[in-house]
Design an enzyme around this catalytic site. Sequence first.
Site, mmCIF file in Angstrom:
data_model
loop_
_atom_site.group_PDB
_atom_site.id
_atom_site.type_symbol
_atom_site.label_atom_id
_atom_site.label_comp_id
_atom_site.label_asym_id
_atom_site.label_seq_id
_atom_site.Cartn_x
_atom_site.Cartn_y
_atom_site.Cartn_z
ATOM 1 N N GLY A 44 43.567 47.069 44.097
ATOM 2 C CA GLY A 44 44.682 46.141 44.285
ATOM 3 C C GLY A 44 44.757 45.752 45.755
ATOM 4 O O GLY A 44 43.892 46.133 46.548
ATOM 5 N N GLU B 206 38.033 46.816 52.930
ATOM 6 C CA GLU B 206 37.634 45.517 52.388
ATOM 7 C C GLU B 206 38.490 44.442 53.069
ATOM 8 O O GLU B 206 38.003 43.697 53.907
ATOM 9 C CB GLU B 206 37.848 45.500 50.866
ATOM 10 C CG GLU B 206 37.534 44.178 50.199
ATOM 11 C CD GLU B 206 37.977 44.152 48.729
ATOM 12 O OE1 GLU B 206 38.853 44.950 48.344
ATOM 13 O OE2 GLU B 206 37.466 43.299 47.980
HETATM 14 O O1 LIG Z 1 37.614 43.921 45.211
HETATM 15 C C1 LIG Z 1 38.693 44.342 44.787
HETATM 16 N N1 LIG Z 1 39.578 44.909 45.648
HETATM 17 C C2 LIG Z 1 40.747 45.431 45.247
HETATM 18 N N2 LIG Z 1 41.156 45.391 43.963
HETATM 19 C C3 LIG Z 1 40.328 44.816 43.064
HETATM 20 C C4 LIG Z 1 39.091 44.272 43.429
HETATM 21 N N3 LIG Z 1 38.523 43.766 42.320
HETATM 22 C C5 LIG Z 1 39.369 43.986 41.308
HETATM 23 N N4 LIG Z 1 40.470 44.618 41.751
HETATM 24 C C6 LIG Z 1 41.660 45.021 40.977
HETATM 25 O O2 LIG Z 1 41.327 46.137 40.170
HETATM 26 C C7 LIG Z 1 41.991 46.026 38.935
HETATM 27 C C8 LIG Z 1 41.422 46.961 37.916
HETATM 28 O O3 LIG Z 1 40.104 46.676 37.576
HETATM 29 C C9 LIG Z 1 41.892 44.538 38.644
HETATM 30 O O4 LIG Z 1 42.838 44.114 37.686
HETATM 31 C C10 LIG Z 1 42.136 43.937 40.015
HETATM 32 O O5 LIG Z 1 43.534 43.757 40.221
#
Ligand SMILES: O=c1[nH]cnc2c1ncn2[C@@H]1O[C@H](CO)[C@@H](O)[C@H]1O
Length: 386
Positions: A186, A216
């Site tokens: 998130g 990130e």
């Molecule tokens: O790159 C990312 N960084 C942070 N959160 C992410 C990324 N990609 C996806 N999600 C989050 O992880 C949840 C569960 O899979 C997704 O619903 C999205 O909100």
Amino acid sequence: MTSQTLNTPTAEQIRRAPKVLLHDHLDGGLRPGTIIDLARATGYEASLPETEPDKLGLWFREAADSGSLERYLETFAHTCAVMQTREALFRVAAECAEDLAEDGVVYAEVRYAPEQHLEAGLTLEEVVEAVNEGFREGERIARANGRRIRVGALLTAMRHAARALEIAELANRYRDTGVVGFDIAGAEAGFPPTRHLDAFEYLKRENNHFTIHAGEAFGLPSIWQALQWCGADRLGHGVRIIDDITVTEDGEIRLGRLASYVRDKRIPLELCPTSNLQTGAADSYPEHPIGLLRRLHFRATVNTDNRLMSGTSMSVEFEHLIDAFGYTLDDMQWFTVNGMKSAFIPFDERLAMINDVIKPGYAELKSEWLFRQTAATSETSPEESW
Ligand SMILES: O=c1[nH]cnc2c1ncn2[C@@H]1O[C@H](CO)[C@@H](O)[C@H]1O
Ligand SMILES: [Zn+2]
């Protein structure tokens, strides 16, 4: 032909090469056609931005290409909306395993947040069981098609919410039945991982494994907290560790304390190049920190993050890296072995994958390369050959 071009794997070899994937979101990898099917069945179709598969796929890629993690994450509202029933979760998980196997992935850890799939009344346990059964079904279908893949689940807790301990307990309960670890994801800025210390401490007491999305959208403090306060086994992304590495004008490279720690302790970095370009964490493939991190022998791994939002696959990620850095099959094998060493399954099983699947797979591809090289050399003049 130069040895460089001969040594460059073809697109077909990249796809056939055994690959390991540690960072892939289940709700970020749906087939566009499946989203439309599921939306039709649940009355969500009118809320979709497009109802034709190609257009919907393009919509996700463009909407995710904003330069901001927060905007990128908004696109998941549509995928989560259609993943609220047992049948939908089963189908999405089965197709995920099938698609990864088709792309040559032999081992994958796929993550999702069970708390985002409760809107139609499922319990957390029902969500986990539906996804696990879907993965098993996808593995079976892959095997029937002559492909071998093993998929483990990582349970994610959302960092803005307050259910991390509950989800960590859930991950622990299913640790012998398909769940291999825990994660938090998130929006990163404003939601430090230390908000969820109770969950991490619980997992450590249980000798369980977890990774944390860190480094990130936010830099070194987030990585430092994830490692030194929370005790993460791996870093989800971790790409901003580059901020602690200085390259001087005469090419000397200096690692700060945190970067040294990450390298010395062999902390795995779950790098996701295309996703980083979309959220603004990197500017281009050639400028992506993975090039330097690989040269410095960090425990770097290559991952997809969200195949739908990034229009990517493991093969496509490797194609970009091979283009940008001139990587060979040896580099691909290095990243793949790094991935397998860093997986959350037991050591003996990781070793068996490396020795019985990954190394023989690359040896076979490299023997094809030697064959091509011999064929090319025999075409040159006798003086050159001798
Ligand atoms: O790159 C990312 N960084 C942070 N959160 C992410 C990324 N990609 C996806 N999600 C989050 O992880 C949840 C569960 O899979 C997704 O619903 C999205 O909100
Ligand atoms: Zn992610």
